[in-house]
Design a protein around this motif. Structure first.
Motif, PDB file in Angstrom:
ATOM      1  N   GLY A   1      19.292 -52.227 -32.140  1.00  0.00           N
ATOM      2  CA  GLY A   1      19.898 -51.984 -30.844  1.00  0.00           C
ATOM      3  C   GLY A   1      20.922 -53.031 -30.464  1.00  0.00           C
ATOM      4  N   GLY A   2      20.852 -54.201 -31.085  1.00  0.00           N
ATOM      5  CA  GLY A   2      21.780 -55.280 -30.766  1.00  0.00           C
ATOM      6  C   GLY A   2      22.993 -55.346 -31.667  1.00  0.00           C
ATOM      7  N   LEU A   3      23.000 -54.582 -32.761  1.00  0.00           N
ATOM      8  CA  LEU A   3      24.086 -54.701 -33.736  1.00  0.00           C
ATOM      9  C   LEU A   3      25.451 -54.365 -33.129  1.00  0.00           C
ATOM     10  N   ALA A   4      25.540 -53.261 -32.406  1.00  0.00           N
ATOM     11  CA  ALA A   4      26.825 -52.868 -31.822  1.00  0.00           C
ATOM     12  C   ALA A   4      27.317 -53.905 -30.828  1.00  0.00           C
ATOM     13  N   ALA A   5      26.402 -54.409 -29.993  1.00  0.00           N
ATOM     14  CA  ALA A   5      26.793 -55.425 -29.014  1.00  0.00           C
ATOM     15  C   ALA A   5      27.234 -56.707 -29.691  1.00  0.00           C
ATOM     16  N   ALA A   6      26.680 -56.990 -30.872  1.00  0.00           N
ATOM     17  CA  ALA A   6      27.063 -58.192 -31.609  1.00  0.00           C
ATOM     18  C   ALA A   6      28.309 -57.980 -32.451  1.00  0.00           C
ATOM     19  N   GLY A   7      28.845 -56.769 -32.448  1.00  0.00           N
ATOM     20  CA  GLY A   7      30.066 -56.494 -33.194  1.00  0.00           C
ATOM     21  C   GLY A   7      29.852 -56.324 -34.681  1.00  0.00           C
ATOM     22  N   ILE A   8      28.667 -55.834 -35.069  1.00  0.00           N
ATOM     23  CA  ILE A   8      28.337 -55.654 -36.489  1.00  0.00           C
ATOM     24  C   ILE A   8      28.102 -54.172 -36.744  1.00  0.00           C
ATOM     25  N   ALA A   9      28.848 -53.617 -37.694  1.00  0.00           N
ATOM     26  CA  ALA A   9      28.754 -52.184 -37.985  1.00  0.00           C
ATOM     27  C   ALA A   9      27.610 -51.906 -38.950  1.00  0.00           C
ATOM     28  N   VAL A  10      27.023 -50.717 -38.792  1.00  0.00           N
ATOM     29  CA  VAL A  10      25.925 -50.258 -39.646  1.00  0.00           C
ATOM     30  C   VAL A  10      26.481 -49.324 -40.713  1.00  0.00           C
ATOM     31  N   ALA A  11      26.106 -49.565 -41.962  1.00  0.00           N
ATOM     32  CA  ALA A  11      26.571 -48.736 -43.071  1.00  0.00           C
ATOM     33  C   ALA A  11      25.637 -47.547 -43.274  1.00  0.00           C
ATOM     34  N   ASP A  12      26.228 -46.379 -43.503  1.00  0.00           N
ATOM     35  CA  ASP A  12      25.454 -45.171 -43.769  1.00  0.00           C
ATOM     36  C   ASP A  12      25.189 -44.976 -45.252  1.00  0.00           C
ATOM     37  N   THR A  13      25.959 -45.663 -46.088  1.00  0.00           N
ATOM     38  CA  THR A  13      25.801 -45.592 -47.538  1.00  0.00           C
ATOM     39  C   THR A  13      26.146 -46.961 -48.115  1.00  0.00           C
ATOM     40  N   PRO A  14      25.709 -47.252 -49.341  1.00  0.00           N
ATOM     41  CA  PRO A  14      26.142 -48.504 -49.984  1.00  0.00           C
ATOM     42  C   PRO A  14      27.664 -48.593 -50.110  1.00  0.00           C
ATOM     43  N   ASP A  15      28.322 -47.469 -50.388  1.00  0.00           N
ATOM     44  CA  ASP A  15      29.784 -47.489 -50.488  1.00  0.00           C
ATOM     45  C   ASP A  15      30.418 -47.879 -49.164  1.00  0.00           C
ATOM     46  N   GLN A  16      29.864 -47.372 -48.066  1.00  0.00           N
ATOM     47  CA  GLN A  16      30.405 -47.743 -46.767  1.00  0.00           C
ATOM     48  C   GLN A  16      30.162 -49.219 -46.481  1.00  0.00           C
ATOM     49  N   ALA A  17      29.036 -49.743 -46.923  1.00  0.00           N
ATOM     50  CA  ALA A  17      28.780 -51.177 -46.756  1.00  0.00           C
ATOM     51  C   ALA A  17      29.879 -51.984 -47.432  1.00  0.00           C
ATOM     52  N   ALA A  18      30.297 -51.538 -48.607  1.00  0.00           N
ATOM     53  CA  ALA A  18      31.372 -52.231 -49.324  1.00  0.00           C
ATOM     54  C   ALA A  18      32.667 -52.199 -48.521  1.00  0.00           C
ATOM     55  N   ARG A  19      32.971 -51.045 -47.922  1.00  0.00           N
ATOM     56  CA  ARG A  19      34.200 -50.939 -47.129  1.00  0.00           C
ATOM     57  C   ARG A  19      34.129 -51.812 -45.879  1.00  0.00           C
ATOM     58  N   LEU A  20      32.985 -51.839 -45.228  1.00  0.00           N
ATOM     59  CA  LEU A  20      32.839 -52.665 -44.031  1.00  0.00           C
ATOM     60  C   LEU A  20      32.969 -54.144 -44.353  1.00  0.00           C
ATOM     61  N   LEU A  21      32.428 -54.542 -45.485  1.00  0.00           N
ATOM     62  CA  LEU A  21      32.545 -55.941 -45.902  1.00  0.00           C
ATOM     63  C   LEU A  21      34.012 -56.297 -46.143  1.00  0.00           C
ATOM     64  N   ASP A  22      34.758 -55.379 -46.745  1.00  0.00           N
ATOM     65  CA  ASP A  22      36.180 -55.636 -46.981  1.00  0.00           C
ATOM     66  C   ASP A  22      36.953 -55.698 -45.667  1.00  0.00           C
ATOM     67  N   GLN A  23      36.574 -54.867 -44.706  1.00  0.00           N
ATOM     68  CA  GLN A  23      37.300 -54.797 -43.445  1.00  0.00           C
ATOM     69  C   GLN A  23      36.929 -55.909 -42.477  1.00  0.00           C
TER      70      GLN A  23
ATOM     71  N   GLY B   1      34.130 -58.385 -43.166  1.00  0.00           N
ATOM     72  CA  GLY B   1      33.421 -59.525 -43.734  1.00  0.00           C
ATOM     73  C   GLY B   1      31.935 -59.527 -43.446  1.00  0.00           C
ATOM     74  N   ILE B   2      31.435 -58.467 -42.801  1.00  0.00           N
ATOM     75  CA  ILE B   2      30.021 -58.391 -42.451  1.00  0.00           C
ATOM     76  C   ILE B   2      29.615 -56.930 -42.313  1.00  0.00           C
ATOM     77  N   ALA B   3      28.370 -56.628 -42.670  1.00  0.00           N
ATOM     78  CA  ALA B   3      27.845 -55.269 -42.527  1.00  0.00           C
ATOM     79  C   ALA B   3      26.330 -55.346 -42.478  1.00  0.00           C
ATOM     80  N   TYR B   4      25.732 -54.313 -41.878  1.00  0.00           N
ATOM     81  CA  TYR B   4      24.275 -54.170 -41.857  1.00  0.00           C
ATOM     82  C   TYR B   4      23.931 -52.909 -42.640  1.00  0.00           C
ATOM     83  N   LEU B   5      23.050 -53.049 -43.637  1.00  0.00           N
ATOM     84  CA  LEU B   5      22.644 -51.929 -44.470  1.00  0.00           C
ATOM     85  C   LEU B   5      21.156 -51.670 -44.255  1.00  0.00           C
ATOM     86  N   PRO B   6      20.780 -50.543 -43.630  1.00  0.00           N
ATOM     87  CA  PRO B   6      19.368 -50.250 -43.393  1.00  0.00           C
ATOM     88  C   PRO B   6      18.596 -50.091 -44.703  1.00  0.00           C
TER      89      PRO B   6
END
Length: 318
Positions: A122-144, A146-151
């Motif tokens: 619940g705090g991720l969005a407020a902290a400015g950290i995006a949640v990845a829906d797939t491992p590939d998306q996690a890679a894109r978020l890291l590139d964009q 520099g940080i991502a959350y992978l459930p």
């Protein structure tokens, strides 16, 4: 070997039972992750380990067994697991610490599951950290960013199933520890929180067996990697691949608890923007960030953390 043979190794009785070797644990995990794994054997193995007490070789082997099943992820600098159930922790201020490191160019991957406690996600969005829906998306978020959350349920559905067996078994299992040790992107450094102090050395010893170079483990807020700024904290782990222990001094004279009753995640965004002036929360963020920076090899980590915090305000003003 079959899963039943590993159960037999653990459960033969006094004088005959023994712990699994690292290789045996790796194979046992491979078998437990299979969709056709007998649930009775899985439950028996996990509860025998619970009764016996886990050893570093088992945790290292189990972790390597899971790692071998994961889809590849891009290299990151810092692994940040989040698997605590939320007891004794209030708002997840540590998320801002992770974002602060990312603002300095360190690639940070958070991953986790917190049971019924929704504070972290619940705090991720407020902290400015995006949640990845797939491992590939996690890679894109890291590139964009520099940080991502992978459930965890996205990262490894099979391991998530094993972790969820706690509801049926009624007890914590070694899977909780394995999740913290997972390091799915093979980061050069990891920061981990525990609720029970005895796991600090267990996780450090398992990391050494897996050849890790840098790790910090603390008894943190509610079991997360979150430093209480008004307490002296004992740290364990690795530096340069060698065992490390340290004592982290208190940073502020305060009697406030981490769980002070606050629940609105909007406070995370307000602290980051400067709208909220909360010295205690700010020291949680800075102290946690400093220890993470130290894990990454920053010899002036306290100074760096404060500079990054100030730079974030400067960037906002510009």
């Amino acid at each position: 070997m079959t899963l039943s043979e590993h159960v037999r190794t653990l459960g033969r009785g006094p004088g005959r039972a023994r712990s699994l070797t690292q290789d045996e644990a790796r194979e046992a995990m491979r078998l437990m992750l299979r969709p056709d794994a007998a649930p009775e054997a899985v439950g028996a193995l996990l509860m025998l380990l619970r009764m016996k007490g886990e050893v570093a070789e088992e945790i290292a082997g189990f972790t390597q067994g899971v790692q071998a099943s994961l889809l590849p992820l891009p290299q990151v600098d810092l692994d940040w697991p989040s698997y605590a159930a939320g007891r004794t922790r209030g708002l997840p201020w540590f998320l801002l610490s992770a974002r602060l490191l990312a603002s300095a160019g360190h690639r940070v991957l958070l991953h986790g599951w917190n049971g019924d406690d929704g504070a972290v996600r619940g705090g991720l969005a407020a902290a400015g950290i995006a949640v990845a829906d797939t491992p590939d998306q996690a890679a894109r978020l890291l590139d964009q960013h520099g940080i991502a959350y992978l459930p965890l349920e996205i990262l490894s559905p099979a391991l998530f199933h094993l972790l969820s067996l706690r509801q049926q078994l009624g007890l914590r299992s070694c899977i909780n520890t394995v999740c913290r040790m997972l390091n799915p992107a093979r980061a050069k450094a990891s920061v981990q929180g525990v609720f029970h102090p005895s796991y600090r050395l267990l996780q450090a010893d398992a990391a050494a067996l897996m050849g890790w170079r840098a790790l910090s483990v603390i008894k943190g807020g509610g079991g997360e990697f979150e430093r209480h700024p008004a307490k002296e904290i004992a740290g364990f782990g690795l530096r340069g691949g060698q065992p490390w222990e340290g004592t982290l001094p208190s940073l502020i004279d305060d009697t406030r608890r981490l769980d002070d009753g606050a629940r609105d995640p909007a406070a995370l965004a307000a602290l980051w923007s400067g709208e909220l002036d909360d010295p205690f929360a700010r020291q949680v963020v800075l102290g946690t960030a400093a220890l993470a920076l130290d894990t990454l090899g920053d010899a002036q980590s306290d100074t760096t953390a404060r500079s990054l915090w100030a730079a974030r305000r400067t960037a906002q003003a510009a």
